[in-house]
Design an enzyme around this catalytic site. Structure first.
Site, mmCIF file in Angstrom:
data_model
loop_
_atom_site.group_PDB
_atom_site.id
_atom_site.type_symbol
_atom_site.label_atom_id
_atom_site.label_comp_id
_atom_site.label_asym_id
_atom_site.label_seq_id
_atom_site.Cartn_x
_atom_site.Cartn_y
_atom_site.Cartn_z
ATOM 1 N N ASP A 142 -113.516 59.407 -78.213
ATOM 2 C CA ASP A 142 -112.669 59.818 -76.983
ATOM 3 C C ASP A 142 -113.477 59.992 -75.771
ATOM 4 O OD1 ASP A 142 -110.414 59.660 -78.501
ATOM 5 O OD2 ASP A 142 -110.738 61.512 -79.341
ATOM 6 N N ASP B 164 -119.591 58.119 -79.488
ATOM 7 C CA ASP B 164 -118.400 58.980 -79.698
ATOM 8 C C ASP B 164 -117.156 58.030 -79.304
ATOM 9 O OD1 ASP B 164 -117.050 61.591 -79.572
ATOM 10 O OD2 ASP B 164 -116.934 61.584 -77.468
#
Length: 180
Positions: A13, A11
């Site tokens: 953020d 991922d």
């Protein structure tokens, strides 16, 4: 260790860059790498056959940034990773609203299917997903990946992950705990 190829999904953020609380990274000068991430990716490149970034970016649907803005952010991110000696094979993102019902938004499997289409050599590989939300962990489950939660909280974590580390750097340092 298994002879299967090992594929890592990350991922963005909250894992690679600092998450803006109740906001979106909409331009390059708002993108700040979390300490240790660049070194972690270099370590991952020695262990994993491919490294991908998968990220939900509904700020585009909200009109807070354009796809060109996101491309500039990702170009900066990839160039910085590369200048640090690391490599990311591809970045996949979902620009849609959370409730739009698209197939690409995590936890749906659309970004994985795009990676599979672009990199057929990942078929039948051992998959790993690193994220910091329950949506990331559900994505991992949906694609059959080992799930690694990044969290510095010591309580109130759900149990829908296989491993938890306080940072991507700590995961890279202790990668042997996760690999079979």
């Amino acid at each position: 260790m298994s002879d299967k190829k090992k594929i890592l999904f990350l991922d963005r953020d909250g894992v690679i860059n600092k998450r803006l609380i109740d906001d979106y990274v909409t331009k390059v000068d708002e993108f700040e790498f979390i300490p240790g991430v660049l070194e972690a990716i270099v370590k991952f490149n020695k262990v994993f056959d491919r490294v991908f970034i998968v990220t939900n970016q509904q700020g585009i649907a909200k009109g807070l940034m354009t796809e060109e803005d996101l491309s500039a952010i990702h170009r900066f991110m990839l160039e910085t990773i590369e200048s640090g000696g690391g490599k990311v094979d591809a970045v996949y993102y979902c620009p849609h609203f959370r409730n739009e019902g698209c197939s690409c938004r995590k936890p749906n499997t659309g970004m994985y299917l795009l990676a599979l289409k672009d990199f057929s050599d990942i078929k039948d590989a051992q998959l790993f997903m690193v994220g910091d939300t329950s949506s990331d962990m559900q994505f991992a489950k949906n694609i059959g990946a080992v799930s690694v939660m990044i969290s510095n909280q010591t309580e109130n974590l759900s149990d829908n992950y296989n491993f938890v580390f306080v940072s991507l750097k700590k995961f890279a340092d202790d990668i042997y705990l996760v690999l079979d």
